[in-house]
Design an enzyme around this catalytic site. Structure first.
Site, PDB file in Angstrom:
ATOM      1  N   GLY A  62     -68.846  32.150  84.444  1.00 34.30           N
ATOM      2  CA  GLY A  62     -70.145  31.890  85.041  1.00 34.30           C
ATOM      3  C   GLY A  62     -70.761  30.589  84.591  1.00 34.30           C
ATOM      4  N   GLY A 104     -73.927  24.623  80.895  1.00 36.96           N
ATOM      5  CA  GLY A 104     -72.484  24.696  80.729  1.00 36.96           C
ATOM      6  C   GLY A 104     -71.875  25.631  81.749  1.00 36.96           C
ATOM      7  N   VAL A 139     -74.266  28.607  82.947  1.00 29.97           N
ATOM      8  CA  VAL A 139     -75.393  28.850  82.060  1.00 29.97           C
ATOM      9  C   VAL A 139     -76.484  27.825  82.352  1.00 29.97           C
ATOM     10  CG1 VAL A 139     -76.109  29.196  79.677  1.00 29.97           C
ATOM     11  CG2 VAL A 139     -73.725  29.526  80.316  1.00 29.97           C
ATOM     12  N   LYS A 169     -77.308  33.198  81.750  1.00 31.75           N
ATOM     13  CA  LYS A 169     -75.900  33.135  82.110  1.00 31.75           C
ATOM     14  C   LYS A 169     -75.698  33.927  83.395  1.00 31.75           C
ATOM     15  CE  LYS A 169     -71.268  33.815  80.420  1.00 31.75           C
ATOM     16  NZ  LYS A 169     -70.431  34.206  79.302  1.00 31.75           N
ATOM     17  N   ASP A 215     -62.079  34.949  72.589  1.00 29.80           N
ATOM     18  CA  ASP A 215     -62.226  33.576  73.085  1.00 29.80           C
ATOM     19  C   ASP A 215     -63.047  32.733  72.116  1.00 29.80           C
ATOM     20  OD1 ASP A 215     -61.787  31.458  74.759  1.00 29.80           O
ATOM     21  OD2 ASP A 215     -63.276  32.046  76.255  1.00 29.80           O
TER      22      ASP A 215
END
Ligand SMILES: *[C@@H]1O[C@H](CO)[C@@H](O)[C@H](O)[C@H]1NC(C)=O
Ligand SMILES: *[C@@H]1O[C@H](CO)[C@@H](O)[C@H](O)[C@H]1NC(C)=O
Length: 990
Positions: free
Chosen positions: A680, A675, A682, A696, A799
């Site tokens: 950043g 992802g 992953v 990550k 988030d």
């Protein structure tokens, strides 16, 4: 069925695309015009009594008909060719005037609330290609006069309330029909033989209806690739002649009907022999029918791509034929709950692609074949509830992908092979109810991924409990009961921080119970009854807030039973058979009282002595301690002075270099990308020891990444909770920063809730059940409540959204991505932001759709902002609609949409697969589910209120969800959301 559905969508897309290229309006009738089409559509609109989203607002005289919402005209703009009104909440009847739109090619009213019967006038739409009326409330039977128009290729009436027989006339003209889906209705009678009139039929779904009789020999064509008639009342012998006519069948799903095998339900051979001619067959489902017979050896001659064989819950006997090994593409073999016996041939190891092998609840009595160790793709091996004997082969240690190993309830003997510790991806291990001897191998500590449980109970294991088990940090349940284990319980048990259940009962354990037991923050059940434990009961147990079951009976505990916590609620039965225990618990004798005068004299003497001794001792101690502390402080000073620049986070973690991470991810290969986020990328990686990890890697070019990296590490380093992702280690170089997290096989909540989103298909469904969704919400709430209220540093996530929630193998939700979390000093009332300076002001807090409204006005990040994001997430879980869905425009939001519609029209906002599942429940369960859905909506609405001060806290939300879970488990005293003291009906109107 899910697979078939996907195929259907793919096919549908294909057909839509190809039909779009076809020449349109070829036979255009001059006496029809757009004007007559417009008149018909305005008439159609009149039958719609409720249009909550004002979808049809522009359907008026002033607008050109080709500009009506949902309407498309053909290329020459002569005629209306498409009417696509999907998921608009429209309520009303489908007007027969639809038949005036004779140029119509595509009609889709999927996901509305059309009721009444399907008008037979549809038969007059001669150019119709696609008729999609899924997920409405059409009822009554299909009219005799509704013959499918001849151009139709796809007909889907899935999930309505249709009843009665399918009239034969329905198929009088279906030469073009490719896909027919009438599943999830209440259709009855026989499946009409006239389906044979449709020579191009490719997919026929009739599952979950009330069809009776035999499967008719309808098909004179050979195009059928998918047939699903599961969950009906079809009877008769397995349809041999039928499959003989279907050489191209790929998916054959007949489960859960009343069919029998040949020769009076004793012979499966004729049917499987017939199937060997179906060379394209991939899936065969014949479960839950009580089919009798031996598994024929012709099974080895099934198609070369054969992948799924589901035969559970039948009465199949005999042994598994060795040539089953020929099915080299087999992925799932389920033979659970049959009468199979004999030895399992080593040939089974030729099933080199097999991922799931279910053989439980049979009569197998042989040894477990060594050859199983060669099936290296195996993720699940269930041999439980048989009479397998002999040793557990050490070759099982070769099955490094194994997640589930169930060998329980057999007659296995010998010792547990230490090689089992190589199965590093095991989540569940059950060896209980066997005759295993020897010690528990310390190598089991290699099962560091074990999450759910280890059950070694009811064997004859002996020796001490190996201290290495304390490395199993994620294990939730350990059951070693009813063995001959000796030695003591080591204090390091508290390292197994995720433990919720410990059962060491009925062994020969001795010594004291370590005080550290009280440090297990998640412990719910603790049973050490029937051992030789002695000493005092650790007071620390009363600190546990989660403990609800305690059994210390039949040991040699002594002294006073502590008070507080769990000790206030347990009864005498928790302490039976401890001669020297006394205390306040009912029935137990009170602590002995001596003669008063005598006691006070003795007391005086002792008191004087104690005072004297302790005074002198404390003076000595103070001197020693002062020196010691001084030494400590100076040591610490030199320590910090020596390496000031060293990032503190590197402590306590296994060291990892850039090279390690690069090797683990094949040089950060895009193939391994899991992802991306604004902070950043992953990657999935595998460390040399076999551990699968998520790496990550931070974008260094984005200004805040270094700070957010440090911040994420600071936060994660301090935090441990079963619903928060745990950092394994970190790598920090000036130009490269990465953190290493555990890899979560089940992916993100986002991918589970919207499994089709990557294919661009907005439809599709999620397989998450109501209970799973509720548990996930509850997990997230627990994790967030910990961040807000209990963690060593108070953290605002900033988030929270479904893609930042990961699901582990048992579907426990873990909140991840603290990249932009802000640290608040614990207890600091004025919320001074340390470490951050003013930089937080520059950070965008959150993702579109999840950002609390007050952030838009420049408010500081707050816990109530997280509550808002959480509320959106809860609404999403119920509705399966993203807050960014195209429908939320012009001031309509997810919050408003749900709030406007859920009173009285819950089914309109709730995810249809939840509604469907609820509909299938018995009335009393359905009622509870409806309550649960209502309460989730209520909670979601409360959390997403405009004014932050009226939103509940995460603690409130977590409590509420906990009560709701208890309610669904039958706890009738539970009350919820409405119990937050506010009800959404009395809320501000936003
Ligand atoms: C529908 O078609 C019929 C027959 O062509 C016609 O008489 C009728 O007026 C039409 N209705 C509308 C609303 O256009
Ligand atoms: C209809 O839509 C087209 C383009 O989609 C636009 O150019 C036209 O102005 C619209 N006409 C009316 C009457 O709304």
């Amino acid at each position: 069925m899910v697979l078939v559905e996907t195929m259907f969508f793919l096919l549908f897309q294909h057909l839509v695309l190809t039909s779009g290229n076809a020449v349109i309006g070829h036979h255009h009738h001059r006496h029809h015009s757009l004007l007559t089409d417009k008149a018909a559509l305005l008439e159609f609109k009149k039958a719609i009594v409720y249009d909550p989203q004002s979808t049809l607002a522009n359907w008026n005289e002033a607008t050109r008909v080709c500009n009506f919402t949902g309407v498309s005209c053909n290329k020459k703009r002569h005629r209306v060719s498409e009417l696509l009104l999907q998921d608009y909440e429209l309520v009303g009847r489908l007007s027969p005037i639809i038949s005036n739109l004779t140029g119509l090619r595509n009609l889709s009213l999927v996901g509305n609330h059309f009721y009444g019967t399907i008008p037979s006038e549809i038969a007059l739409l001669r150019r119709l290609h696609h008729l999609l009326l899924d997920r409405n409330s059409f009822h009554g039977s299909i009219s005799d006069s509704l013959a499918l128009p001849s151009q139709l290729t796809i007909v889907s009436l899935l999930q309505n309330n249709l009843t009665g027989d399918i009239p034969p006339t329905f198929f009088s003209n279906c030469t073009m029909l490719k896909v027919l889906d009438l599943s999830n209705n209440f259709l009855s009678g026989k499946i009409p033989i006239e389906i044979g009139n449709c020579p191009n039929l490719w997919s026929l779904n009739l599952y979950n209806n009330q069809f009776t009789g035999e499967l008719p020999l309808f098909l004179t064509n050979n195009s059928l690739a998918n047939l699903d008639v599961e969950y009906n009342h079809l009877s008769g012998e397995l349809p041999i002649k039928f499959v003989q006519k279907l050489p191209n069948i790929v998916y054959l799903h007949l489960s859960n009907n009343n069919m029998i095998s040949h020769d009076g339900n004793t012979n499966l051979n004729p049917f499987f022999t017939a199937l060997t001619n179906c060379t394209s067959l991939e899936e065969l489902e014949l479960a839950g029918m009580g089919l009798g017979g031996v598994l024929p050896s012709s099974i080895g001659s099934l198609g070369i791509n054969f992948s799924n064989l589901l035969l559970q819950e039948n009465q199949i006997f005999g042994s598994i034929p060795p040539n089953i090994g020929n099915l080299s593409k087999l992925v799932v073999l389920n033979l659970t709950s049959n009468l199979l016996n004999g030895t399992i041939s080593a040939n089974i190891s030729q099933l080199s692609n097999l991922e799931q092998l279910f053989l439980s609840h049979n009569l197998f009595a042989s040894a477990i074949p060594l050859a199983l160790g060669q099936m290296t793709h195996l993720g699940l091996l269930d041999l439980s509830h048989n009479t397998f004997s002999g040793d557990i082969p050490s070759s099982i240690g070769n099955l490094v992908r194994l997640n589930y190993l169930f060998l329980n309830n057999n007659l296995l003997s010998g010792s547990i092979p230490p090689t089992l510790g190589h199965c590093t991806e095991l989540y569940k291990l059950d060896l209980s109810y066997n005759r295993l001897t020897g010690g528990i191998p310390r190598e089991l500590s290699g099962l560091s991924e074990i999450r759910i449980f280890i059950n070694l109970s009811h064997n004859q294991l002996e020796g001490p409990i190996p201290i290495e088990l304390s490395k199993l940090e994620d294990v939730q349940e350990i059951d070693l009961s009813s063995n001959n284990l000796s030695g003591s319980i080591f204090p390091q048990i508290s390292s197994c921080i995720a433990l919720t259940l410990i059962n060491f009962s009925h062994n020969s354990l001795e010594g004291k119970l370590p005080d550290s037991i009280g440090e297990l923050k998640n412990l719910e059940s603790f049973d050490v009854s029937g051992n030789h434990l002695s000493g005092r009961i650790p007071l620390s147990l009363n600190k546990s807030r989660t403990l609800t079951y305690l059994n210390l009976s039949f040991n040699n505990f002594e002294g006073r039973i502590p008070s507080g916590g769990i000790f206030e609620s347990v009864s005498y039965s928790s302490f039976l058979g401890n001669q020297h225990l006394c205390g306040p618990v009912a029935v137990k004798p009170a602590c002995p009282q001596k003669n008063h005068l005598f006691r006070s004299r003795i007391f005086l003497i002792i008191f004087t002595l104690v005072i004297f001794i302790s005074t002198s001792l404390s003076i000595i101690c103070c001197v020693i301690a002062f020196r010691h502390i001084k030494a400590l402080i100076s040591a610490q000073r030199t320590e910090t002075a020596r390496k000031p620049a060293q990032p503190e986070l590197v402590h306590n973690f296994p060291r990892v270099t850039y090279r390690d991470l690069s090797d683990a991810t094949s040089g950060f290969d895009d193939q391994r990308l899991l992802g991306m986020s604004s902070y950043g990328r992953v990657y999935r990686g595998v460390l040399p020891d076999g551990t699968t990890i998520a790496v990550k890697v931070l974008h260094l070019q984005s200004g805040n990444s270094t700070k957010s990296f440090t911040r994420e590490c600071q936060v994660l380093r301090r935090i441990r909770h079963r619903n928060l992702i745990r950092i394994i280690t970190a790598c920090s170089l000036p130009d490269f920063k990465a953190i290493v997290l555990p890899y979560m096989a089940n992916g993100s909540l986002d991918s589970r809730l919207y499994p089709h989103s990557q294919t661009g298909l907005s439809s599709g469904s999620s397989d998450l059940s109501l209970i799973q969704r509720l548990n996930i919400c509850s997990d997230i709430a627990e994790g967030m409540a910990y961040l807000h209220h209990h963690s060593p540093v108070r953290v605002i996530h900033c988030d929270l959204k479904p893609s930042n929630v990961l699901l582990n193998d048992d579907m426990t939700a873990l909140v991840s991505d603290f990249g932009i979390a802000r640290l608040l000093i614990a207890g600091g009332a004025n919320s001074a932001l340390e470490n951050m300076g003013n930089s937080t002001a520059n950070l965008l807090c959150g993702s579109i759709g999840y950002i609390a409204p007050e952030y838009g006005f420049g408010s500081n990040a707050s816990t109530k902002g997280d509550v808002y994001s959480f509320g959106i997430l809860v609404l999403e879980m119920v509705t399966r609609k993203r807050p960014t869905d195209d429908m939320f425009v012009g001031g309509l939001s997810l919050h408003k949409w749900v709030k406007n519609h859920y009173h009285g029209r819950v089914e309109k906002v709730v995810d249809s697969s939840l509604m469907r599942a609820s509909r299938d429940q018995p009335p009393e369960v359905k009622k509870m589910w409806d309550v649960a859905i209502g309460e989730l909506i209520e909670l979601g609405i409360l959390c997403t209120q405009e004014s932050s001060s009226t939103r509940p806290t995460m603690l409130d939300a977590a409590d509420d969800l906990d009560r709701l879970k208890r309610y669904l488990c039958g706890d009738t005293t539970a009350t919820f959301a409405s119990s937050l003291g506010i009800s959404s009906s009395t809320l501000e109107d936003d």
